[in-house]
Design a protein around this motif. Structure first.
Motif, PDB file in Angstrom:
ATOM      1  N   THR A   1       0.829  -1.201   0.000  1.00 20.53           N
ATOM      2  CA  THR A   1       0.000   0.000   0.000  1.00 20.53           C
ATOM      3  C   THR A   1       0.866   1.255   0.000  1.00 20.53           C
ATOM      4  OG1 THR A   1      -1.707  -1.184   1.236  1.00 20.53           O
ATOM      5  CG2 THR A   1      -1.827   1.229   1.218  1.00 20.53           C
ATOM      6  N   ASP A   2       0.563   2.183  -0.910  1.00 19.42           N
ATOM      7  CA  ASP A   2       1.285   3.459  -0.938  1.00 19.42           C
ATOM      8  C   ASP A   2       0.815   4.343   0.208  1.00 19.42           C
ATOM      9  OD1 ASP A   2       2.817   2.936  -3.199  1.00 19.42           O
ATOM     10  OD2 ASP A   2       1.261   3.652  -4.567  1.00 19.42           O
ATOM     11  N   PRO A   3       1.686   5.198   0.710  1.00 16.72           N
ATOM     12  CA  PRO A   3       1.242   6.143   1.743  1.00 16.72           C
ATOM     13  C   PRO A   3       0.316   7.175   1.128  1.00 16.72           C
ATOM     14  CG  PRO A   3       3.459   6.696   1.017  1.00 16.72           C
ATOM     15  CD  PRO A   3       3.109   5.394   0.345  1.00 16.72           C
ATOM     16  N   PRO A   4      -0.593   7.729   1.906  1.00 13.34           N
ATOM     17  CA  PRO A   4      -1.465   8.783   1.376  1.00 13.34           C
ATOM     18  C   PRO A   4      -0.637   9.984   0.920  1.00 13.34           C
ATOM     19  CG  PRO A   4      -2.295   7.942   3.467  1.00 13.34           C
ATOM     20  CD  PRO A   4      -0.936   7.377   3.301  1.00 13.34           C
ATOM     21  N   ALA A   5      -1.088  10.622  -0.150  1.00 19.02           N
ATOM     22  CA  ALA A   5      -0.361  11.763  -0.713  1.00 19.02           C
ATOM     23  C   ALA A   5      -0.497  12.982   0.185  1.00 19.02           C
ATOM     24  CB  ALA A   5      -0.895  12.074  -2.106  1.00 19.02           C
ATOM     25  N   ALA A   6       0.601  13.746   0.264  1.00 19.25           N
ATOM     26  CA  ALA A   6       0.629  14.981   1.046  1.00 19.25           C
ATOM     27  C   ALA A   6       1.240  16.084   0.198  1.00 19.25           C
ATOM     28  CB  ALA A   6       1.435  14.794   2.335  1.00 19.25           C
TER      29      ALA A   6
END
Length: 922
Positions: free
Chosen positions: A892-897
């Motif tokens: 899972t990719d980290p949420p974009a910031a």
């Protein structure tokens, strides 16, 4: 006489408490038993109290206990990674990097950060003792590096007290205490090898321990070596996008006179993309329209493919800004090599007295691979008209970075070593049931960091035609009178995009030089504790502990001559220095069993720092309402003395921060120097803590606990925010600008800020049952809900509730409203398997925004990550084990910031970490 604040604090009722989140940890062989074995009561000292008691007693403070087998179940290679499973921990420094900085980006570090009150507000102990650490976050708050404490194989358990503990341990225990307890009684030999397959960044861990003895002697030694490969932003899709900075290569040029060609005519340049441009006429037009003879042009070849330049501006090219994206070339994590060694020994003198020793030595080497050269944020190098590469024919000021040096990357190195030695004696006092313990600790950690930076003097020499290894330069950086610019051994350097790949290689010889600095922290500690029983109450015997400690803390900072002289283009001017402080403390603690069902803990500690004193009380009550239900209440005050880096010594320091200049419409974020200086007049940080909880053993298989916690944190020490200083007064005296108005640096100081208040609920469920013959299932779930998290930056400033925010713009930490960790485990004879879920709630993205913003950049989505492991024991006496698993099983990719691309304090971009572990016990 107590001052008013001390009197107020002494009047507060406080407490210690009950183990709300203790984990039942089994040895793998014991796990095969269908029924648990009867265990005798063992007298122990539990973290959070100096009064010895039996393990069947409850405590009034919430305590998490995680054993070595739980660590092995996680698949994590160290204590530092395990912290992500603790839902009470939020906003740890380290682990991975991002452009916002924080922690040591050149080596592997990780801090604790209970309740989001800052990494220096959680006290980390090794077997109940402090360890020296020079690690600091971006605001120079000190913290203990969990990645470099002891080999994981040496850890017996980790006990974490989740409320204030300054009444027991003194400074730094505002949010709680994490006590790493080693397996000192181990006998045998164990070896473990673990390989972790991370795309583009594999790692390996090798560790072993040996323990045993005969007669009156017992010893244990453990050692580990871990290698982690570097991972770059360009290796992950989420971090491989552009993130431009206004300081670029190709750069930008300021002209103060009309450009002139070699034949005296106009300067006309055709870069093949924008067509022929008459720079002389354009200069005339802009100068006439603005009334300013100073005109800035982007590099004439900024828009040419392959130069790396990104043109930004509303005006037609080139009257804008040539920018550059540093994002892809910087690391997510550095390459690191970590050697950890730990030894313990005890010798029984007779039946009543025992000598004990503890030693720790570690060494960590880090290599950070970043962009080939750093931007020139300080200084204003000039390309003279005589430089044959200068197309403008007049002197121009260059703003940008030097390309071509170590063209693939720029390597920074970090070398840290730590030594911790403890020698003590403990035993019985006469024929009574009183015991004593006296110990001395010498603990030191030293870091040496080297990072190449542009030498402004050498760069100016090269621009003037005195570059090259054999061009004679005196020790003061001045060319020899016998040298001729651009002739013989001396060559010219060109910063222009048209020439960036066609230079005489000799010119790069000394443009980048290593900036070297060191930081050393030493603790010298002598302490004693006496504990025993006093008199009987209806519920049992009163327990008493009294003790004292004297501690000297020393910090030494070293920097090289070039840094002291301020010759670097990116790193700011710093000066060396040293300082120390001496702390004396005494404490007393009572355990009062009023009845068989109600007991109380009282504790009081006084510490003298010379410039200030502090007194902290704590009271805890535990009530066993029924055989199945117990209630607890604790209240305390706690404090943290200003860090050595904040308040002690005569050194000045500087760092680099990503800031935005509101006077520059094309500035989307630029690295700038931030200068800070220590403040000896800082007051200690203080907090008032309350915990109310309940535990319920619903059945023999199901237990639950619920705790309400509250922290009222005052006088927080913080550095002024560079971004806020800029926004408050863009032309103010604390901003350093060049003649063109370009923002170069910001001066900030440390101060005691306003308040942080936070409260919420911890909920824990543990369930274990035999589903059928020999097959056991266990479910453990920990949930933390933050109800309130308010921040006040300074006295008389507004108070903001920042629950659910990123909190990049204030002293607080990232504050997701919910965090949840659940593990489901299956166990059958030689087989073990488990699935872990980690959930972090979404937060508003407020990076670069003022605290009173009305609209965030967006929302950083929630994150749910699953880990899995299967382990099998085999061989004679089940001495072998193989385990396979994956952290972030579904990649899972980290949420974009915004800007940093991901939020390093809440998630990481490493992706799936598949691993295999082999172990042998003899």
């Amino acid at each position: 006489m107590l001052n008013q604040n001390q009197t107020r604090k002494t009047a507060i009722s406080i407490a210690v408490a009950t183990a709300i989140m203790s984990s039942a940890v089994m040895h793998p062989v014991m796990a095969q038993e269908q029924e648990p074995k009867e265990q005798s009561v063992e007298v122990v000292r539990v973290t959070g109290s100096y009064v010895t008691r039996d393990t069947q007693s409850t405590m009034s403070s919430p305590i998490q206990i995680v054993g070595n087998e739980e660590i092995m179940k996680s698949g994590f290679s160290g204590v530092d990674d395990l912290i992500v499973n603790n839902t009470a921990n939020t906003g740890s420094v380290g682990g991975v990097n991002n452009l916002a900085g924080g922690g040591a980006e050149g080596r592997q570090t990780r801090s604790a950060n209970l309740r989001g009150l800052g990494p220096s507000s959680t006290l980390v102990l090794l077997n109940g003792h402090r360890v020296a650490s020079q690690e600091q976050d971006a605001k120079r708050n000190s913290y203990t590096n969990l990645a470099a404490l002891v080999p994981t194989i040496a850890v017996n358990r980790i006990e974490t007290v989740l409320d204030g503990a300054s009444a027991i341990y003194g400074s730094d225990a505002i949010a709680g205490v994490m006590n790493v307890i080693t397996d000192d009684n181990y006998e045998g030999v164990t070896a473990i090898w673990q390989h972790i397959a991370i795309e583009n960044a594999p790692s390996n861990l090798l560790q072993f321990k040996i323990g045993g003895g005969s007669g009156n002697f017992h010893g244990m030694f453990a050692s580990s070596y871990e290698y982690k490969a570097n991972l770059q932003n360009g290796d992950r899709a989420i971090t491989a996008s552009n993130n431009t900075s206004g300081t670029a290569q190709p750069g930008n040029y300021a002209l103060t006179s009309r450009p002139v060609a070699a034949d005296g005519g106009d300067v006309i340049i055709d870069n093949g993309v924008n067509g022929p441009i008459n720079y002389s006429q354009l200069y005339d037009q802009i100068s006439a329209s603005t009334g300013n003879s100073r005109v800035v042009f982007a590099d004439p070849h900024c828009t040419v493919e392959g130069t790396g330049g990104i043109y930004v501006g509303s005006n037609p090219f080139p009257h804008g800004t040539c920018q550059f994206s540093y994002q892809q070339m910087n690391p997510i994590m550095p390459q690191s090599k970590t050697w950890l060694n730990y030894a313990t020994a005890s010798y029984t003198l007779d039946n009543s007295h025992e000598l004990f020793f503890e030693g720790r030595y570690y060494k960590q080497e880090g290599r950070r691979f970043g962009v080939a050269s750093m931007p020139i944020s300080l200084g204003s190098p000039v390309v003279p008209a005589e430089n044959p590469y200068n197309p403008f024919g007049v002197d121009v000021q260059f703003t940008g970075r030097v390309l071509g040096v170590n063209a693939d990357y720029r390597e920074e190195t970090s070398n840290v070593d730590g030594t911790h030695l403890l020698l003590g004696i403990k035993g019985d006092i006469g024929s009574t049931d009183w015991q004593y313990e006296v110990s001395g600790v010498w603990s030191q950690e030293r870091a040496v960091n080297s990072a190449p930076d542009t030498d402004l003097q050498m760069l100016q020499n090269a621009l003037n035609g005195y570059g090259g290894a054999d061009c004679l330069i005196d020790p003061f950086g001045q060319p020899s009178a016998s040298e001729v610019p651009g002739q013989g051994n001396c060559v010219y350097f060109s910063p222009f995009g048209a020439d960036q790949l066609n230079h005489d290689e000799r010119v790069y010889y000394n443009l980048l030089q290593p900036s070297v600095g060191s930081d050393e922290v030493t603790y010298q500690i002598v302490e004693f504790v006496v504990n025993g029983s006093w008199f009987d109450l209806p519920g049992g015997t009163v327990g008493v502990a009294v003790g004292g400690q004297t501690r000297k803390e020393i910090r030494k900072v070293g920097v090289d001559g070039a840094t002291q002289a301020g010759r670097w283009g990116f790193f700011g001017k710093r000066s060396p220095g040293e300082g120390d402080r001496k702390i004396d403390g005494i404490f007393a603690e009572l355990y009062l069993p009023w009845t068989l069902d109600i007991d109380m803990q009282l504790a009081l500690r006084y510490e003298d720092y010379g410039k200030f004193t502090n007194t902290d009380p704590k009271v805890g009550v535990n009530w066993r309402v029924t055989d199945d239900i117990s209630l607890r209440l604790s209240a305390s005050t706690a404090f943290r003395a200003p860090s050595l880096a904040h308040s002690v010594g005569n050194q000045t320091s500087s760092g680099v921060s990503q800031t935005v200049d509101p006077l520059d419409p094309n500035d989307n974020g630029t690295f700038r120097v931030v200068n800070t200086i220590s403040n000896p007049n800082l007051a200690p940080e203080e907090s008032t803590n309350v915990n109310i909880g309940a535990s319920w053993a619903a059945t023999d298989e199901l237990t639950m606990s619920l705790d309400y916690w509250s922290f009222d944190f005052e006088n927080q020490v913080t550095a002024e925010s560079a971004a806020q200083v800029i926004q408050a007064d863009p032309n103010g005296p604390n901003l350093i600008r060049d003649a063109d108005g370009r923002l170069l640096a910001v001066n900030v100081g440390y101060f005691n800020a306003g308040k942080t208040k936070t409260n919420g609920v911890d909920f824990r469920v543990d369930y274990r049952t035999e589903i059928f013959d020999g097959h056991y299932i266990s479910i453990n779930n920990s949930l933390t809900w933050i109800n309130e998290y308010t921040v006040q930056v300074g006295k008389d400033q507004p108070v903001y509730d920042v629950v659910g925010r990123r909190n990049d713009n204030n002293p607080g930490s990232v504050a997701p409203e919910f965090r949840d960790t659940m593990q489901v485990s299956w166990q059958h004879m030689k087989h073990n398997a488990n699935l872990t879920m980690r959930y972090v709630d979404s937060v508003e993205d407020d990076v670069f925004l003022p605290m009173n913003y009305t609209q965030p950049w967006g929302t950083i989505s929630s994150s749910t990550v699953f880990d899995a492991q299967y382990a099998y024991r085999f061989g004679e006496d089940d001495r072998y084990q193989i385990a396979v698993g994956a952290i972030n099983l579904f990649d899972t990719d980290p949420p974009a910031a915004f800007f940093t691309k991901y939020l390093s304090t809440a998630a990481d971009p490493l992706g799936r970490q598949a691993y295999m572990r082999l172990s042998i016990e003899m």
